[in-house]
Write a protein that holds these residues in place. Structure first.
Motif, PDB file in Angstrom:
ATOM      1  N   GLN A  26       0.925  -1.287  -0.228  1.00 34.36           N
ATOM      2  CA  GLN A  26      -0.054   0.011   0.089  1.00 34.36           C
ATOM      3  C   GLN A  26       0.952   1.307   0.193  1.00 34.36           C
ATOM      4  O   GLN A  26       0.836   2.169  -0.989  1.00 34.36           O
ATOM      5  CB  GLN A  26      -0.849   0.058   1.015  1.00 34.36           C
ATOM      6  N   ILE A  27       1.767   1.279   0.751  1.00 33.12           N
ATOM      7  CA  ILE A  27       2.897   2.320   0.814  1.00 33.12           C
ATOM      8  C   ILE A  27       3.487   2.724  -0.281  1.00 33.12           C
ATOM      9  O   ILE A  27       3.841   3.703  -0.638  1.00 33.12           O
ATOM     10  CB  ILE A  27       3.647   2.357   2.202  1.00 33.12           C
ATOM     11  N   GLU A  28       4.098   1.327  -0.948  1.00 31.05           N
ATOM     12  CA  GLU A  28       4.767   1.639  -1.919  1.00 31.05           C
ATOM     13  C   GLU A  28       4.159   2.185  -3.308  1.00 31.05           C
ATOM     14  O   GLU A  28       4.655   3.107  -4.097  1.00 31.05           O
ATOM     15  CB  GLU A  28       5.146   0.087  -2.606  1.00 31.05           C
ATOM     16  N   THR A  29       2.782   1.977  -3.514  1.00 25.34           N
ATOM     17  CA  THR A  29       2.105   2.495  -4.483  1.00 25.34           C
ATOM     18  C   THR A  29       1.451   3.722  -4.323  1.00 25.34           C
ATOM     19  O   THR A  29       1.621   4.607  -5.161  1.00 25.34           O
ATOM     20  CB  THR A  29       0.831   1.483  -4.901  1.00 25.34           C
ATOM     21  N   THR A  30       0.959   3.765  -3.134  1.00 26.28           N
ATOM     22  CA  THR A  30       0.143   5.092  -3.012  1.00 26.28           C
ATOM     23  C   THR A  30       0.818   6.158  -2.248  1.00 26.28           C
ATOM     24  O   THR A  30       0.576   7.342  -2.490  1.00 26.28           O
ATOM     25  CB  THR A  30      -1.040   4.825  -1.976  1.00 26.28           C
ATOM     26  N   LEU A  31       1.981   5.896  -1.652  1.00 24.03           N
ATOM     27  CA  LEU A  31       2.880   7.199  -1.134  1.00 24.03           C
ATOM     28  C   LEU A  31       4.268   7.124  -2.124  1.00 24.03           C
ATOM     29  O   LEU A  31       4.441   8.323  -2.656  1.00 24.03           O
ATOM     30  CB  LEU A  31       3.305   6.879   0.403  1.00 24.03           C
ATOM     31  N   PHE A  32       5.122   6.117  -2.243  1.00 25.02           N
ATOM     32  CA  PHE A  32       6.213   6.009  -2.572  1.00 25.02           C
ATOM     33  C   PHE A  32       6.110   6.224  -4.414  1.00 25.02           C
ATOM     34  O   PHE A  32       7.072   6.621  -5.084  1.00 25.02           O
ATOM     35  CB  PHE A  32       7.141   4.983  -2.200  1.00 25.02           C
ATOM     36  N   GLY A  33       5.009   5.653  -5.023  1.00 27.45           N
ATOM     37  CA  GLY A  33       4.787   5.845  -6.120  1.00 27.45           C
ATOM     38  C   GLY A  33       4.788   7.548  -6.610  1.00 27.45           C
ATOM     39  O   GLY A  33       5.565   7.834  -7.475  1.00 27.45           O
ATOM     40  N   PRO A  34       3.872   8.189  -5.997  1.00 31.31           N
ATOM     41  CA  PRO A  34       3.747   9.631  -6.106  1.00 31.31           C
ATOM     42  C   PRO A  34       5.095  10.260  -6.021  1.00 31.31           C
ATOM     43  O   PRO A  34       5.651  11.208  -6.779  1.00 31.31           O
ATOM     44  CB  PRO A  34       2.768  10.229  -5.298  1.00 31.31           C
ATOM     45  N   ILE A  35       5.949   9.860  -5.100  1.00 31.07           N
ATOM     46  CA  ILE A  35       7.177  10.190  -4.678  1.00 31.07           C
ATOM     47  C   ILE A  35       8.299  10.151  -5.920  1.00 31.07           C
ATOM     48  O   ILE A  35       9.028  10.801  -6.290  1.00 31.07           O
ATOM     49  CB  ILE A  35       7.706  10.042  -3.343  1.00 31.07           C
ATOM     50  N   ASN A  36       8.215   8.957  -6.312  1.00 29.63           N
ATOM     51  CA  ASN A  36       9.029   8.396  -7.468  1.00 29.63           C
ATOM     52  C   ASN A  36       8.570   9.400  -8.736  1.00 29.63           C
ATOM     53  O   ASN A  36       9.630   9.957  -9.249  1.00 29.63           O
ATOM     54  CB  ASN A  36       8.837   6.966  -7.731  1.00 29.63           C
ATOM     55  N   VAL A  37       7.628   9.471  -9.000  1.00 30.93           N
ATOM     56  CA  VAL A  37       7.052  10.266 -10.259  1.00 30.93           C
ATOM     57  C   VAL A  37       7.545  11.820 -10.034  1.00 30.93           C
ATOM     58  O   VAL A  37       8.006  12.329 -10.929  1.00 30.93           O
ATOM     59  CB  VAL A  37       5.598  10.308 -10.530  1.00 30.93           C
ATOM     60  N   THR A  38       7.169  12.227  -8.889  1.00 36.52           N
ATOM     61  CA  THR A  38       7.474  13.683  -8.671  1.00 36.52           C
ATOM     62  C   THR A  38       8.932  13.836  -8.802  1.00 36.52           C
ATOM     63  O   THR A  38       9.527  14.939  -9.307  1.00 36.52           O
ATOM     64  CB  THR A  38       6.882  14.046  -7.350  1.00 36.52           C
ATOM     65  N   ARG A  39       9.686  12.985  -8.153  1.00 41.70           N
ATOM     66  CA  ARG A  39      11.117  13.135  -8.214  1.00 41.70           C
ATOM     67  C   ARG A  39      12.021  13.332  -9.583  1.00 41.70           C
ATOM     68  O   ARG A  39      12.689  13.951  -9.985  1.00 41.70           O
ATOM     69  CB  ARG A  39      11.951  12.028  -7.515  1.00 41.70           C
ATOM     70  N   ALA A  40      10.941  12.394 -10.783  1.00 43.30           N
ATOM     71  CA  ALA A  40      11.423  12.381 -11.953  1.00 43.30           C
ATOM     72  C   ALA A  40      10.981  13.674 -12.697  1.00 43.30           C
ATOM     73  O   ALA A  40      11.673  13.984 -13.586  1.00 43.30           O
ATOM     74  CB  ALA A  40      10.916  11.127 -12.682  1.00 43.30           C
ATOM     75  N   VAL A  41       9.790  14.325 -12.363  1.00 43.01           N
ATOM     76  CA  VAL A  41       9.370  15.456 -13.102  1.00 43.01           C
ATOM     77  C   VAL A  41       9.926  16.800 -12.696  1.00 43.01           C
ATOM     78  O   VAL A  41      10.270  17.750 -13.206  1.00 43.01           O
ATOM     79  CB  VAL A  41       7.801  15.288 -12.881  1.00 43.01           C
ATOM     80  N   LEU A  42      10.472  16.733 -11.295  1.00 44.69           N
ATOM     81  CA  LEU A  42      10.826  18.032 -10.906  1.00 44.69           C
ATOM     82  C   LEU A  42      12.131  19.026 -11.604  1.00 44.69           C
ATOM     83  O   LEU A  42      12.031  19.921 -11.711  1.00 44.69           O
ATOM     84  CB  LEU A  42      11.193  17.959  -9.288  1.00 44.69           C
ATOM     85  N   PRO A  43      13.128  18.164 -12.185  1.00 45.23           N
ATOM     86  CA  PRO A  43      14.070  18.637 -12.680  1.00 45.23           C
ATOM     87  C   PRO A  43      13.561  19.467 -13.977  1.00 45.23           C
ATOM     88  O   PRO A  43      14.089  20.564 -14.243  1.00 45.23           O
ATOM     89  CB  PRO A  43      15.286  17.476 -13.221  1.00 45.23           C
ATOM     90  N   ALA A  44      12.437  18.731 -14.881  1.00 47.69           N
ATOM     91  CA  ALA A  44      12.076  19.479 -15.991  1.00 47.69           C
ATOM     92  C   ALA A  44      11.277  20.616 -15.561  1.00 47.69           C
ATOM     93  O   ALA A  44      11.321  21.783 -16.063  1.00 47.69           O
ATOM     94  CB  ALA A  44      11.118  18.656 -16.710  1.00 47.69           C
ATOM     95  N   MET A  45      10.289  20.729 -14.438  1.00 49.84           N
ATOM     96  CA  MET A  45       9.834  21.730 -13.862  1.00 49.84           C
ATOM     97  C   MET A  45      10.650  23.005 -13.527  1.00 49.84           C
ATOM     98  O   MET A  45      10.487  24.105 -13.505  1.00 49.84           O
ATOM     99  CB  MET A  45       8.955  21.333 -12.769  1.00 49.84           C
ATOM    100  N   ARG A  46      11.747  22.619 -12.756  1.00 54.08           N
ATOM    101  CA  ARG A  46      12.696  23.587 -12.094  1.00 54.08           C
ATOM    102  C   ARG A  46      13.314  24.411 -13.552  1.00 54.08           C
ATOM    103  O   ARG A  46      13.584  25.454 -13.512  1.00 54.08           O
ATOM    104  CB  ARG A  46      13.864  22.858 -11.365  1.00 54.08           C
ATOM    105  N   ALA A  47      13.440  23.606 -14.618  1.00 49.30           N
ATOM    106  CA  ALA A  47      14.536  24.143 -15.607  1.00 49.30           C
ATOM    107  C   ALA A  47      13.573  25.192 -16.396  1.00 49.30           C
ATOM    108  O   ALA A  47      14.032  26.096 -16.814  1.00 49.30           O
ATOM    109  CB  ALA A  47      14.879  23.064 -16.568  1.00 49.30           C
ATOM    110  N   GLN A  48      12.093  24.783 -16.433  1.00 45.47           N
ATOM    111  CA  GLN A  48      11.130  25.733 -17.042  1.00 45.47           C
ATOM    112  C   GLN A  48      10.569  26.955 -16.053  1.00 45.47           C
ATOM    113  O   GLN A  48      10.277  27.826 -16.505  1.00 45.47           O
ATOM    114  CB  GLN A  48      10.100  25.105 -17.621  1.00 45.47           C
ATOM    115  N   ARG A  49      11.104  26.657 -14.758  1.00 45.82           N
ATOM    116  CA  ARG A  49      10.699  27.457 -13.720  1.00 45.82           C
ATOM    117  C   ARG A  49       9.191  27.787 -13.746  1.00 45.82           C
ATOM    118  O   ARG A  49       8.655  28.917 -13.420  1.00 45.82           O
ATOM    119  CB  ARG A  49      11.344  29.084 -13.953  1.00 45.82           C
ATOM    120  N   SER A  50       8.351  26.819 -13.897  1.00 42.62           N
ATOM    121  CA  SER A  50       7.092  26.516 -13.525  1.00 42.62           C
ATOM    122  C   SER A  50       6.602  25.220 -13.383  1.00 42.62           C
ATOM    123  O   SER A  50       7.212  24.326 -13.912  1.00 42.62           O
ATOM    124  CB  SER A  50       6.351  27.553 -14.680  1.00 42.62           C
TER     125      SER A  50
END
Length: 282
Positions: free
Chosen positions: A104-128
């Motif tokens: 439950q924790i792996e999918t519902t908590l660490f799942g979003p954490i994994n995806v967000t960790r991957a997305v954040l560099p792109a969002m930081r680069a575009q500053r939005s």
């Protein structure tokens, strides 16, 4: 920035994720729709010039990174991340196996954490960017039979609240969405896993609780299509809300929790206020 944005939606093969992806496309946005089975996602959403379907098991950091790379290669950016994918392990705490609790924790908590960790560099680069986390009223108020699920959702709440000030300097917003009961597929056998009854003391309550929840499936008052439209509206604001209680029942739950917290804090105000070192008041 153009009003056309790139939405990245997890769990887009069924349930609320389908409605969110469809609403974003209907509003003129581009959508990266992800799921563990791309055939199911494609069948649910059909074909569209502004749609990219990508395989993503949110429990896999490698999958998350590959999906983000595919999204940026196709559309050049990611403006809105919707962490929607999840499941539900239900049962009394003593009867939920340690393995299922961790799942439950792996999918519902660490799942979003994994995806967000991957997305954040792109969002930081575009500053939005906007990071949306689909939480639950179970992240506001715990209840019996929901120990694993509430643990994950309470974790989502604390993580996003703490992440928000970290990413705000880069023009990135966060929004917690706390739905009440919506007519999604969460209570279907495909999404809900009931713990096997193993302890006589819980047997009668387990039987009653499972029967009550199964009878509720398909009769929930919330309309996920309306929630999806609301998210499109909120995401389009210059300052999206940090928290959105979705549904009249969710608003009631949040208000009652707020009252309970104030009552509990005030009940022992004098005792709580006299715990400092004596030299602190000298």
């Amino acid at each position: 920035m153009s009003t056309k944005k790139v939405w990245f939606v997890t769990g887009a093969g069924r349930g609320m994720g389908v409605d969110i992806a469809k609403a974003a496309l209907a509003a003129g946005h581009a959508v990266v729709a992800t799921g563990r089975n791309t055939d199911i996602v494609t069948k649910a959403l059909g074909a569209h010039d502004d749609l990219l379907v990508v395989k993503l098991d949110v429990t896999s950091p490698a999958d998350a990174q590959a999906a983000v790379t595919a999204a940026v290669d196709r559309f050049g950016r990611i403006d809105v991340l919707v962490n929607n994918a999840g499941n539900f392990y239900a049962g009394f705490f003593e009867e939920i196996s340690p393995q299922d609790f961790r799942s439950q924790i792996e999918t519902t908590l660490f799942g979003p954490i994994n995806v967000t960790r991957a997305v954040l560099p792109a969002m930081r680069a575009q500053r939005s960017g906007l990071i949306v986390a689909i939480s639950s009223t179970a992240g506001i108020v715990g209840q019996e039979f929901c120990t694993a699920y509430a643990t994950a959702k309470f974790g989502i709440e604390g993580w996003i609240e703490s992440l928000s000030p970290e990413v705000a300097p880069f023009g990135i917003h966060t929004m917690l969405v706390e739905p009440g009961f919506f007519r999604t597929e969460l209570l279907t056998p495909e999404s809900t896993n009931f713990a096997e009854p193993a302890i006589d003391d819980y047997a009668a309550r387990t039987k009653q609780t499972i029967a009550a929840w199964q009878s509720m499936n398909g009769l929930q008052t919330g309309d996920p299509a309306k929630l999806a439209d609301a998210l499109i509206q909120l995401a389009g604001q210059d300052e999206p809300p940090q928290r959105f209680a979705a549904g009249a029942d969710a608003v009631t739950t949040v208000e009652q929790k707020a009252r309970n917290l104030l009552t509990q804090a005030g009940a022992y105000r004098e005792l709580s206020s006299n715990l400092a070192h004596d030299d602190a008041t000298a």
